[in-house]
Design an enzyme around this catalytic site. Structure first.
Site, PDB file in Angstrom:
ATOM      1  N   ASP A  42      17.622 -15.063   6.142  1.00 50.15           N
ATOM      2  CA  ASP A  42      18.821 -14.286   5.799  1.00 50.15           C
ATOM      3  C   ASP A  42      19.732 -14.164   7.031  1.00 50.15           C
ATOM      4  O   ASP A  42      19.308 -14.500   8.159  1.00 50.15           O
ATOM      5  CB  ASP A  42      18.359 -12.902   5.298  1.00 50.15           C
ATOM      6  CG  ASP A  42      19.357 -12.274   4.340  1.00 50.15           C
ATOM      7  OD1 ASP A  42      20.372 -12.904   4.030  1.00 50.15           O
ATOM      8  OD2 ASP A  42      19.107 -11.121   3.898  1.00 50.15           O
ATOM      9  N   HIS A  43      20.949 -13.670   6.821  1.00 48.21           N
ATOM     10  CA  HIS A  43      21.962 -13.412   7.867  1.00 48.21           C
ATOM     11  C   HIS A  43      21.629 -13.883   9.281  1.00 48.21           C
ATOM     12  O   HIS A  43      20.905 -13.198  10.009  1.00 48.21           O
ATOM     13  CB  HIS A  43      22.211 -11.913   7.968  1.00 48.21           C
ATOM     14  CG  HIS A  43      22.893 -11.357   6.783  1.00 48.21           C
ATOM     15  ND1 HIS A  43      24.255 -11.487   6.590  1.00 48.21           N
ATOM     16  CD2 HIS A  43      22.415 -10.666   5.713  1.00 48.21           C
ATOM     17  CE1 HIS A  43      24.572 -10.901   5.460  1.00 48.21           C
ATOM     18  NE2 HIS A  43      23.480 -10.396   4.896  1.00 48.21           N
ATOM     19  N   VAL A  72      18.203  -8.124  -2.393  1.00 49.46           N
ATOM     20  CA  VAL A  72      17.785  -6.718  -2.348  1.00 49.46           C
ATOM     21  C   VAL A  72      16.898  -6.497  -1.120  1.00 49.46           C
ATOM     22  O   VAL A  72      15.925  -7.227  -0.925  1.00 49.46           O
ATOM     23  CB  VAL A  72      16.989  -6.339  -3.620  1.00 49.46           C
ATOM     24  CG1 VAL A  72      16.588  -4.868  -3.584  1.00 49.46           C
ATOM     25  CG2 VAL A  72      17.785  -6.638  -4.878  1.00 49.46           C
ATOM     26  N   HIS A 112      25.941  -3.442   2.291  1.00 43.50           N
ATOM     27  CA  HIS A 112      24.522  -3.334   2.670  1.00 43.50           C
ATOM     28  C   HIS A 112      24.111  -1.882   2.922  1.00 43.50           C
ATOM     29  O   HIS A 112      24.874  -1.111   3.501  1.00 43.50           O
ATOM     30  CB  HIS A 112      24.256  -4.127   3.951  1.00 43.50           C
ATOM     31  CG  HIS A 112      24.463  -5.604   3.810  1.00 43.50           C
ATOM     32  ND1 HIS A 112      25.619  -6.231   4.171  1.00 43.50           N
ATOM     33  CD2 HIS A 112      23.650  -6.573   3.339  1.00 43.50           C
ATOM     34  CE1 HIS A 112      25.510  -7.529   3.946  1.00 43.50           C
ATOM     35  NE2 HIS A 112      24.328  -7.776   3.433  1.00 43.50           N
ATOM     36  N   HIS A 117      25.252  -9.861  -1.998  1.00 42.75           N
ATOM     37  CA  HIS A 117      24.473  -9.089  -1.023  1.00 42.75           C
ATOM     38  C   HIS A 117      24.637  -7.597  -1.340  1.00 42.75           C
ATOM     39  O   HIS A 117      25.522  -7.205  -2.091  1.00 42.75           O
ATOM     40  CB  HIS A 117      24.970  -9.377   0.391  1.00 42.75           C
ATOM     41  CG  HIS A 117      24.510 -10.705   0.914  1.00 42.75           C
ATOM     42  ND1 HIS A 117      23.784 -10.843   2.065  1.00 42.75           N
ATOM     43  CD2 HIS A 117      24.653 -11.954   0.428  1.00 42.75           C
ATOM     44  CE1 HIS A 117      23.508 -12.121   2.267  1.00 42.75           C
ATOM     45  NE2 HIS A 117      24.035 -12.824   1.291  1.00 42.75           N
ATOM     46  N   GLY A 118      23.774  -6.785  -0.735  1.00 41.90           N
ATOM     47  CA  GLY A 118      23.898  -5.340  -0.914  1.00 41.90           C
ATOM     48  C   GLY A 118      23.439  -4.903  -2.293  1.00 41.90           C
ATOM     49  O   GLY A 118      24.038  -4.023  -2.915  1.00 41.90           O
ATOM     50  N   THR A 160      17.209  -2.940   1.224  1.00 40.98           N
ATOM     51  CA  THR A 160      17.074  -1.521   1.583  1.00 40.98           C
ATOM     52  C   THR A 160      16.113  -0.749   0.673  1.00 40.98           C
ATOM     53  O   THR A 160      15.205  -0.056   1.140  1.00 40.98           O
ATOM     54  CB  THR A 160      18.469  -0.859   1.557  1.00 40.98           C
ATOM     55  OG1 THR A 160      19.294  -1.541   2.498  1.00 40.98           O
ATOM     56  CG2 THR A 160      18.412   0.607   1.909  1.00 40.98           C
TER      57      THR A 160
HETATM   58  P1  13P Z   1      20.540  -4.207   0.665  1.00 41.20           P
HETATM   59  O1  13P Z   1      19.653  -3.965   1.850  1.00 41.20           O
HETATM   60  O2  13P Z   1      21.720  -3.319   0.627  1.00 41.20           O
HETATM   61  O3  13P Z   1      19.776  -4.230  -0.618  1.00 41.20           O
HETATM   62  O4  13P Z   1      21.137  -5.678   0.860  1.00 41.20           O
HETATM   63  C1  13P Z   1      20.260  -6.732   1.106  1.00 41.20           C
HETATM   64  C2  13P Z   1      20.996  -7.956   1.465  1.00 41.20           C
HETATM   65  O5  13P Z   1      22.114  -8.167   1.063  1.00 41.20           O
HETATM   66  C3  13P Z   1      20.295  -8.930   2.309  1.00 41.20           C
HETATM   67  O6  13P Z   1      21.077 -10.003   2.643  1.00 41.20           O
END
Ligand code: 13P
Length: 282
Positions: A85-86, A233, A182, A210-211, A235
């Protein structure tokens, strides 16, 4: 089965007008819970690692994480994809590919579009030679904690730019900014579904949201219908992991049998994951 290509999972999702679920994981407990839950509901799934979670390879190396998830995927009865990821660091991305990540994200969303295009293209060219796939981000998905990022339309993705970006970079999927952010939302998000539909019409490249934690489910369902094929997903899942451990110690006390911890935690995580995975209609 061996790792499924993320692009194959996303194509299948697109055909079914739905989205695959992708979960950020940090260790075996989380990753194995994801695979077990996906098997329970017969859905493909994608496991993601944040580069930060390898803590400069001190906590887990990309190699170690990739080998662990590969071992889980090989025994799984459903397709499992693995994705970094990122990441905005070219060298780290390429080292992760070499360490066994078949899919990676290059995040140049903070840069001017022209620079994002140049950098994304460079990552795509090298990753493709090495047999890996690339997700990019266009527009910028910010942070829910700011309370303002999610509503800042200047950060949203534009359909015409998305078409140009995907064409110019040859990227395999693209994360779009249409009102998500996020982290835990302080204000209920209101996705710009009209914009999402326009972006989806403007490009054949699979779209990523995302988020994903905390977006109302009716909006999630519509976003899937209108073109999202990968839904990230993190958080919510991390939060549940930590609160579940906390509950374990509260219920059993610190003298509780620590051999019970993995099963106790995995059961709770799987309950949550099964419900989340039901959003995917394939
Ligand atoms: P959240 O942590 O807000 O669920 O987003 C996760 C995300 O977008 C990972 O790239």
């Amino acid at each position: 089965m061996p790792f499924e290509k993320v692009s194959t999972i996303l194509k299948e999702a697109d055909k079914n007008h739905t989205s695959a679920l992708a979960f950020n994981c940090v260790d075996y407990t989380m990753a194995s819970s994801v695979v077990r839950a996906a098997e329970a509901v017969h859905k493909p799934v994608i496991i993601m690692l944040y580069p930060e979670h390898s803590y400069k390879n001190r906590f887990c190396s990309p190699e170690g994480f990739a080998s662990m998830v590969r071992a889980l995927a090989e025994k799984a009865s459903v397709p499992v994809g693995l994705h970094l990821d990122h990441c905005s660091d070219y060298a780290y991305i390429i080292s992760a590919v070499k360490a066994g990540f078949p899919s990676v994200m290059y995040d140049g969303s903070m840069l001017p579009v022209e620079e994002n295009i140049v950098n994304t293209k460079k990552v795509v060219e090298t990753a493709h030679i090495l047999g890996a796939e690339v997700e990019a981000e266009l527009g910028h998905v910010g942070f829910a904690a700011t309370k303002t990022d999610q509503f800042n339309e200047d950060m949203y993705t534009r359909a015409d730019v998305a078409a140009q970006f995907c064409e110019a970079t040859g990227v395999d999927s693209v994360a779009v900014a249409v009102g998500s952010a996020h982290g835990f939302y302080k204000t209920t998000p209101k996705l710009d579904l009209g914009r999402l539909e326009e972006i989806n019409k403007a490009t054949d490249t699979p779209l990523v949201m995302h988020g994903g934690s905390g977006i109302p489910l009716d909006q999630v369902a519509l976003a899937f219908e209108k073109g999202i094929n990968k839904f990230n997903v993190g958080t919510e899942f991390f939060h549940l992991y930590h609160t579940t451990l906390d509950t374990f110690y509260r219920e059993k006390g610190v003298q509780g049998d620590f051999f019970d911890i993995p099963v106790y935690v995995q059961e709770k995580l799987e309950e949550y994951l099964v419900k989340k995975l039901e959003l995917c209609r394939m």
